[in-house]
Motif scaffolding. Structure first.
Motif, PDB file in Angstrom:
ATOM      1  N   CYS A  13     -10.689  -1.850  -1.109  1.00  0.00           N
ATOM      2  CA  CYS A  13      -9.836  -3.195  -1.106  1.00  0.00           C
ATOM      3  C   CYS A  13     -10.086  -4.112  -0.047  1.00  0.00           C
ATOM      4  O   CYS A  13     -10.198  -5.431  -0.051  1.00  0.00           O
ATOM      5  CB  CYS A  13      -8.532  -2.798  -1.378  1.00  0.00           C
ATOM      6  SG  CYS A  13      -7.314  -3.914  -1.044  1.00  0.00           S
ATOM      7  N   GLN A  15      -1.501   5.486  -9.933  1.00  0.00           N
ATOM      8  CA  GLN A  15      -1.066   4.247  -9.957  1.00  0.00           C
ATOM      9  C   GLN A  15       0.440   4.125 -10.552  1.00  0.00           C
ATOM     10  O   GLN A  15       0.870   5.026 -11.133  1.00  0.00           O
ATOM     11  CB  GLN A  15      -1.937   3.155 -10.572  1.00  0.00           C
ATOM     12  CG  GLN A  15      -2.191   3.416 -12.064  1.00  0.00           C
ATOM     13  CD  GLN A  15      -3.277   2.667 -12.687  1.00  0.00           C
ATOM     14  OE1 GLN A  15      -3.564   3.147 -13.705  1.00  0.00           O
ATOM     15  NE2 GLN A  15      -3.525   1.385 -12.091  1.00  0.00           N
ATOM     16  N   ASP A  36     -11.106   4.989 -12.450  1.00  0.00           N
ATOM     17  CA  ASP A  36     -11.920   5.756 -11.234  1.00  0.00           C
ATOM     18  C   ASP A  36     -12.880   6.606 -11.609  1.00  0.00           C
ATOM     19  O   ASP A  36     -13.723   6.738 -10.541  1.00  0.00           O
ATOM     20  CB  ASP A  36     -10.480   6.540 -10.683  1.00  0.00           C
ATOM     21  CG  ASP A  36     -10.792   6.424  -9.360  1.00  0.00           C
ATOM     22  OD1 ASP A  36     -11.374   5.972  -8.568  1.00  0.00           O
ATOM     23  OD2 ASP A  36     -10.104   7.529  -8.574  1.00  0.00           O
ATOM     24  N   SER A  86      -2.549   5.231  -0.790  1.00  0.00           N
ATOM     25  CA  SER A  86      -3.810   4.545  -1.243  1.00  0.00           C
ATOM     26  C   SER A  86      -5.402   4.765  -0.403  1.00  0.00           C
ATOM     27  O   SER A  86      -6.217   4.124  -0.400  1.00  0.00           O
ATOM     28  CB  SER A  86      -3.798   3.149  -1.387  1.00  0.00           C
ATOM     29  OG  SER A  86      -2.721   2.685  -2.306  1.00  0.00           O
ATOM     30  N   CYS A  90       0.664  -1.397  -0.060  1.00  0.00           N
ATOM     31  CA  CYS A  90      -0.080   0.121   0.143  1.00  0.00           C
ATOM     32  C   CYS A  90       0.930   1.314   0.085  1.00  0.00           C
ATOM     33  O   CYS A  90       1.633   1.438   0.863  1.00  0.00           O
ATOM     34  CB  CYS A  90      -0.817  -0.122   1.362  1.00  0.00           C
ATOM     35  SG  CYS A  90      -1.870   1.499   1.570  1.00  0.00           S
ATOM     36  N   TYR A 115      -8.832   4.490  -1.710  1.00  0.00           N
ATOM     37  CA  TYR A 115      -9.312   3.034  -2.274  1.00  0.00           C
ATOM     38  C   TYR A 115      -9.095   2.159  -1.030  1.00  0.00           C
ATOM     39  O   TYR A 115      -9.709   0.753  -1.418  1.00  0.00           O
ATOM     40  CB  TYR A 115      -8.415   2.762  -3.528  1.00  0.00           C
ATOM     41  CG  TYR A 115      -8.207   3.853  -4.384  1.00  0.00           C
ATOM     42  CD1 TYR A 115      -9.257   4.630  -4.787  1.00  0.00           C
ATOM     43  CD2 TYR A 115      -6.846   4.335  -4.532  1.00  0.00           C
ATOM     44  CE1 TYR A 115      -9.057   5.546  -5.953  1.00  0.00           C
ATOM     45  CE2 TYR A 115      -6.714   5.507  -5.465  1.00  0.00           C
ATOM     46  CZ  TYR A 115      -7.798   5.975  -6.098  1.00  0.00           C
ATOM     47  OH  TYR A 115      -7.539   7.017  -7.008  1.00  0.00           O
ATOM     48  N   HIS A 168      -5.995   4.673 -12.600  1.00  0.00           N
ATOM     49  CA  HIS A 168      -6.090   6.246 -12.011  1.00  0.00           C
ATOM     50  C   HIS A 168      -4.941   6.671 -12.290  1.00  0.00           C
ATOM     51  O   HIS A 168      -3.815   6.106 -12.302  1.00  0.00           O
ATOM     52  CB  HIS A 168      -6.517   6.095 -10.545  1.00  0.00           C
ATOM     53  CG  HIS A 168      -5.689   5.386  -9.745  1.00  0.00           C
ATOM     54  ND1 HIS A 168      -4.829   6.013  -8.992  1.00  0.00           N
ATOM     55  CD2 HIS A 168      -5.691   4.008  -9.353  1.00  0.00           C
ATOM     56  CE1 HIS A 168      -4.103   5.000  -8.314  1.00  0.00           C
ATOM     57  NE2 HIS A 168      -4.663   3.899  -8.410  1.00  0.00           N
ATOM     58  N   ARG A 220      -8.211  -1.028 -10.895  1.00  0.00           N
ATOM     59  CA  ARG A 220      -8.607   0.233 -11.098  1.00  0.00           C
ATOM     60  C   ARG A 220      -7.392   1.175 -11.895  1.00  0.00           C
ATOM     61  O   ARG A 220      -6.318   1.132 -11.493  1.00  0.00           O
ATOM     62  CB  ARG A 220      -8.598   0.724  -9.724  1.00  0.00           C
ATOM     63  CG  ARG A 220      -9.258   2.657  -9.775  1.00  0.00           C
ATOM     64  CD  ARG A 220      -9.042   2.939  -8.266  1.00  0.00           C
ATOM     65  NE  ARG A 220      -9.628   2.009  -7.188  1.00  0.00           N
ATOM     66  CZ  ARG A 220     -10.930   2.177  -6.796  1.00  0.00           C
ATOM     67  NH1 ARG A 220     -11.475   3.175  -7.304  1.00  0.00           N
ATOM     68  NH2 ARG A 220     -11.342   1.246  -6.007  1.00  0.00           N
ATOM     69  N   ASP A 269      -5.328  -0.712  -4.424  1.00  0.00           N
ATOM     70  CA  ASP A 269      -6.439   0.132  -5.218  1.00  0.00           C
ATOM     71  C   ASP A 269      -7.215  -0.556  -5.911  1.00  0.00           C
ATOM     72  O   ASP A 269      -8.012  -0.186  -6.913  1.00  0.00           O
ATOM     73  CB  ASP A 269      -5.832   1.232  -6.140  1.00  0.00           C
ATOM     74  CG  ASP A 269      -4.563   0.733  -6.946  1.00  0.00           C
ATOM     75  OD1 ASP A 269      -4.369  -0.594  -6.631  1.00  0.00           O
ATOM     76  OD2 ASP A 269      -3.698   1.508  -7.728  1.00  0.00           O
ATOM     77  N   ASP A 270      -7.076  -1.748  -5.811  1.00  0.00           N
ATOM     78  CA  ASP A 270      -8.064  -2.947  -6.637  1.00  0.00           C
ATOM     79  C   ASP A 270      -9.040  -3.681  -5.685  1.00  0.00           C
ATOM     80  O   ASP A 270      -8.877  -3.425  -4.401  1.00  0.00           O
ATOM     81  CB  ASP A 270      -7.245  -3.747  -7.425  1.00  0.00           C
ATOM     82  CG  ASP A 270      -6.310  -3.271  -8.359  1.00  0.00           C
ATOM     83  OD1 ASP A 270      -6.594  -2.283  -9.015  1.00  0.00           O
ATOM     84  OD2 ASP A 270      -5.243  -3.824  -8.568  1.00  0.00           O
TER      85      ASP A 270
END
Length: 237
Positions: A26, A232, A139, A19, A16, A22, A229, A227, A106-107
């Protein structure tokens, strides 16, 4: 070097970095898994946002409902940013389960992802790791999913893409594998050779596993949501 792993447990490693927007979605997707014998290993890679506070609030809320057993949720905040490969490998070293799953912060995953992957490996003892189909989404359009076209079925086809074509045939974020694979091949390569892009750490991990004879398959169902965005890793240097 190997040690005794917890039978049936899946260690979900979540690297991480910044993040905060998000991380709850997750973590919620992992807490909602139909497979219940799970531990979360979250590595905060020196984030500069308030993701640590969000994670701690989430943890306190979920401990009473889902992760009540001691040690089911491990959160480690690194003193500075060591990069995606380093944070991943740190999490892999802390994993204690018979199986290890990857999940980017982020997924998110479908509720049945882990159950289906564990079941697949139990039915196919010759297979060391299994991914799934993935769907990408932006996103700005969180409800519009597009199935990724690069993922292929069958070990031979996946191996051909990595070892011959120098292309990806599986999604690292969707992987679940037997923990002895990490004991055998090690973690992600931190220094990428040649001109490979910053996103090549995960490619080289799968490449290395294939070179050492690990069999890999993909479940032909979407169970992982990727995701897109601006912040990332693939969009930053």
């Amino acid at each position: 070097m190997t040690f005794t792993r917890v039978k049936e447990r899946v260690s979900v490693v979540i690297p991480c970095y910044n993040s905060a927007p998000y991380i709850e979605q997750c973590l919620d997707s992992i807490a909602a898994q139909t497979y219940k014998h799970i531990e979360i290993i979250l590595i905060n890679d020196g984030s500069t946002d308030d993701v640590d506070q969000i994670v701690q609030r989430w943890r306190q809320r979920e401990l009473a409902r889902r992760f009540a057993a001691d040690g089911q949720f491990v959160s480690l905040t690194l003193p500075y940013n060591i990069g995606y490969a380093g944070a991943n490998t740190t999490g892999l070293f802390l994993a204690r389960g018979e199986y290890i799953a990857i999940q980017d912060a982020d997924d998110f995953s479908s509720p049945t992802r882990i159950e289906k992957q564990v079941s697949f490996l139990k039915k196919h003892p010759d297979v060391g790791m299994v991914g799934t189909y993935i769907a990408k989404f932006r996103d700005s359009e969180p409800d519009v999913y597009l199935k990724a076209g690069f993922i292929v079925d069958g070990h031979a086809n996946i191996a051909n893409k990595y070892l011959v074509q120098n292309k990806s045939g599986a999604s690292y974020g969707s992987l679940l594998f037997r923990s002895e694979i990490f004991d055998q091949v090690g973690g992600l390569v931190r220094k990428l050779p040649g001109k490979r892009s910053i996103t090549g750490h995960d490619f080289l991990f799968i490449f290395k596993c294939l070179k050492q004879g690990v069999r890999i398959e993909n479940i032909p169902e979407v169970h992982y949501y990727y995701r897109k965005h601006a912040g990332q890793m693939s969009n930053t240097k």
